[in-house]
Design a protein around this motif. Structure first.
Motif, PDB file in Angstrom:
ATOM      1  N   GLU A   1      31.887  41.820  54.717  1.00  0.00           N
ATOM      2  CA  GLU A   1      30.834  41.080  54.020  1.00  0.00           C
ATOM      3  C   GLU A   1      31.332  40.524  52.689  1.00  0.00           C
ATOM      4  O   GLU A   1      30.751  39.596  52.148  1.00  0.00           O
ATOM      5  CB  GLU A   1      29.634  41.986  53.766  1.00  0.00           C
ATOM      6  CG  GLU A   1      28.947  42.459  55.015  1.00  0.00           C
ATOM      7  CD  GLU A   1      27.834  43.454  54.710  1.00  0.00           C
ATOM      8  OE1 GLU A   1      27.481  43.623  53.534  1.00  0.00           O
ATOM      9  OE2 GLU A   1      27.323  44.057  55.662  1.00  0.00           O
ATOM     10  N   CYS A   2      32.409  41.089  52.154  1.00  0.00           N
ATOM     11  CA  CYS A   2      32.944  40.680  50.855  1.00  0.00           C
ATOM     12  C   CYS A   2      33.895  39.495  50.947  1.00  0.00           C
ATOM     13  O   CYS A   2      34.288  38.951  49.912  1.00  0.00           O
ATOM     14  CB  CYS A   2      33.688  41.847  50.208  1.00  0.00           C
ATOM     15  SG  CYS A   2      32.672  43.271  49.896  1.00  0.00           S
TER      16      CYS A   2
ATOM     17  N   GLY B   1      35.471  36.125  50.781  1.00  0.00           N
ATOM     18  CA  GLY B   1      35.062  34.902  50.099  1.00  0.00           C
ATOM     19  C   GLY B   1      34.300  35.137  48.812  1.00  0.00           C
ATOM     20  O   GLY B   1      34.021  34.198  48.078  1.00  0.00           O
ATOM     21  N   LYS B   2      33.970  36.371  48.492  1.00  0.00           N
ATOM     22  CA  LYS B   2      33.228  36.684  47.275  1.00  0.00           C
ATOM     23  C   LYS B   2      34.161  37.201  46.189  1.00  0.00           C
ATOM     24  O   LYS B   2      35.206  37.772  46.469  1.00  0.00           O
ATOM     25  CB  LYS B   2      32.166  37.755  47.543  1.00  0.00           C
ATOM     26  CG  LYS B   2      31.079  37.307  48.475  1.00  0.00           C
ATOM     27  CD  LYS B   2      30.053  38.388  48.651  1.00  0.00           C
ATOM     28  CE  LYS B   2      28.971  37.961  49.632  1.00  0.00           C
ATOM     29  NZ  LYS B   2      28.006  39.026  49.862  1.00  0.00           N
ATOM     30  N   GLU B   3      33.758  36.980  44.939  1.00  0.00           N
ATOM     31  CA  GLU B   3      34.498  37.527  43.819  1.00  0.00           C
ATOM     32  C   GLU B   3      34.009  38.948  43.571  1.00  0.00           C
ATOM     33  O   GLU B   3      32.812  39.181  43.429  1.00  0.00           O
ATOM     34  CB  GLU B   3      34.307  36.686  42.564  1.00  0.00           C
ATOM     35  CG  GLU B   3      35.197  37.133  41.426  1.00  0.00           C
ATOM     36  CD  GLU B   3      35.131  36.189  40.261  1.00  0.00           C
ATOM     37  OE1 GLU B   3      34.558  36.577  39.234  1.00  0.00           O
ATOM     38  OE2 GLU B   3      35.648  35.071  40.392  1.00  0.00           O
ATOM     39  N   VAL B   4      34.924  39.898  43.555  1.00  0.00           N
ATOM     40  CA  VAL B   4      34.588  41.310  43.393  1.00  0.00           C
ATOM     41  C   VAL B   4      35.439  41.915  42.286  1.00  0.00           C
ATOM     42  O   VAL B   4      36.421  41.321  41.842  1.00  0.00           O
ATOM     43  CB  VAL B   4      34.807  42.098  44.712  1.00  0.00           C
ATOM     44  CG1 VAL B   4      33.906  41.586  45.812  1.00  0.00           C
ATOM     45  CG2 VAL B   4      36.248  42.056  45.147  1.00  0.00           C
TER      46      VAL B   4
ATOM     47  N   LYS C   1      39.253  41.550  38.501  1.00  0.00           N
ATOM     48  CA  LYS C   1      38.455  40.603  39.275  1.00  0.00           C
ATOM     49  C   LYS C   1      39.359  39.865  40.244  1.00  0.00           C
ATOM     50  O   LYS C   1      40.452  39.440  39.889  1.00  0.00           O
ATOM     51  CB  LYS C   1      37.799  39.571  38.358  1.00  0.00           C
ATOM     52  CG  LYS C   1      36.549  40.039  37.721  1.00  0.00           C
ATOM     53  CD  LYS C   1      35.861  38.888  37.024  1.00  0.00           C
ATOM     54  CE  LYS C   1      34.562  39.349  36.440  1.00  0.00           C
ATOM     55  NZ  LYS C   1      33.839  38.255  35.786  1.00  0.00           N
TER      56      LYS C   1
ATOM     57  N   THR D   1      39.145  37.563  44.331  1.00  0.00           N
ATOM     58  CA  THR D   1      38.398  37.048  45.466  1.00  0.00           C
ATOM     59  C   THR D   1      39.023  37.616  46.734  1.00  0.00           C
ATOM     60  O   THR D   1      40.235  37.529  46.920  1.00  0.00           O
ATOM     61  CB  THR D   1      38.455  35.514  45.508  1.00  0.00           C
ATOM     62  OG1 THR D   1      37.959  35.007  44.267  1.00  0.00           O
ATOM     63  CG2 THR D   1      37.607  34.961  46.635  1.00  0.00           C
TER      64      THR D   1
ATOM     65  N   TYR E   1      33.179  46.650  43.319  1.00  0.00           N
ATOM     66  CA  TYR E   1      31.899  46.179  42.794  1.00  0.00           C
ATOM     67  C   TYR E   1      31.693  44.730  43.201  1.00  0.00           C
ATOM     68  O   TYR E   1      32.595  43.920  43.110  1.00  0.00           O
ATOM     69  CB  TYR E   1      31.873  46.218  41.259  1.00  0.00           C
ATOM     70  CG  TYR E   1      32.021  47.572  40.656  1.00  0.00           C
ATOM     71  CD1 TYR E   1      30.957  48.479  40.665  1.00  0.00           C
ATOM     72  CD2 TYR E   1      33.199  47.964  40.061  1.00  0.00           C
ATOM     73  CE1 TYR E   1      31.092  49.725  40.094  1.00  0.00           C
ATOM     74  CE2 TYR E   1      33.344  49.215  39.487  1.00  0.00           C
ATOM     75  CZ  TYR E   1      32.286  50.075  39.510  1.00  0.00           C
ATOM     76  OH  TYR E   1      32.418  51.313  38.944  1.00  0.00           O
ATOM     77  N   ILE E   2      30.487  44.411  43.619  1.00  0.00           N
ATOM     78  CA  ILE E   2      30.096  43.024  43.892  1.00  0.00           C
ATOM     79  C   ILE E   2      29.059  42.658  42.839  1.00  0.00           C
ATOM     80  O   ILE E   2      27.905  43.063  42.942  1.00  0.00           O
ATOM     81  CB  ILE E   2      29.512  42.852  45.299  1.00  0.00           C
ATOM     82  CG1 ILE E   2      30.504  43.347  46.344  1.00  0.00           C
ATOM     83  CG2 ILE E   2      29.159  41.387  45.550  1.00  0.00           C
ATOM     84  CD1 ILE E   2      29.942  43.384  47.743  1.00  0.00           C
TER      85      ILE E   2
ATOM     86  N   LYS F   1      26.200  40.861  40.802  1.00  0.00           N
ATOM     87  CA  LYS F   1      25.102  39.976  41.171  1.00  0.00           C
ATOM     88  C   LYS F   1      25.216  38.683  40.376  1.00  0.00           C
ATOM     89  O   LYS F   1      25.635  38.689  39.234  1.00  0.00           O
ATOM     90  CB  LYS F   1      23.752  40.635  40.885  1.00  0.00           C
ATOM     91  CG  LYS F   1      23.472  41.810  41.782  1.00  0.00           C
ATOM     92  CD  LYS F   1      22.105  42.348  41.516  1.00  0.00           C
ATOM     93  CE  LYS F   1      21.795  43.507  42.445  1.00  0.00           C
ATOM     94  NZ  LYS F   1      20.448  44.030  42.231  1.00  0.00           N
ATOM     95  N   ASN F   2      24.817  37.588  41.002  1.00  0.00           N
ATOM     96  CA  ASN F   2      24.850  36.301  40.308  1.00  0.00           C
ATOM     97  C   ASN F   2      23.704  36.246  39.298  1.00  0.00           C
ATOM     98  O   ASN F   2      22.563  36.533  39.612  1.00  0.00           O
ATOM     99  CB  ASN F   2      24.695  35.148  41.297  1.00  0.00           C
ATOM    100  CG  ASN F   2      25.890  35.053  42.233  1.00  0.00           C
ATOM    101  OD1 ASN F   2      26.965  35.501  41.896  1.00  0.00           O
ATOM    102  ND2 ASN F   2      25.670  34.483  43.390  1.00  0.00           N
TER     103      ASN F   2
END
Length: 79
Positions: free
Chosen positions: A24-25, A27-30, A42, A44, A73-74, A76-77
């Protein structure tokens, strides 16, 4: 945390990262926290293969062994 992992390894218990949750992560910045480092960094998430995670920082691409990761950690925007 490290002592607990060593104790579990002696007993023959192996912890495996939940790959379905990690997918699920992609493509996301974590923020990734790795054993032995004081703080996280940090990055991606680009790809996940078995127990390895490919992440991209500003100018680097890293391959991280899933056994060495303590937390992800993900953030939140903020709107």
């Amino acid at each position: 945390m490290i002592r607990k992992n060593k104790r579990l390894k002696k007993r023959g218990i192996k912890r495996v990262m939940p790959i379905d949750m990690l997918k699920e992560c992609i493509g996301k910045e974590v923020i990734v926290c790795v054993e032995g480092e004081l703080s996280g960094f940090k990055a991606t998430v680009l790809d996940i293969e078995e127990n390895w995670i490919k992440v991209e920082e500003k100018n680097n691409v890293r391959f991280i062994n899933g056994d060495m990761i303590t937390q992800i950690y993900i953030p939140k925007n903020k709107k």
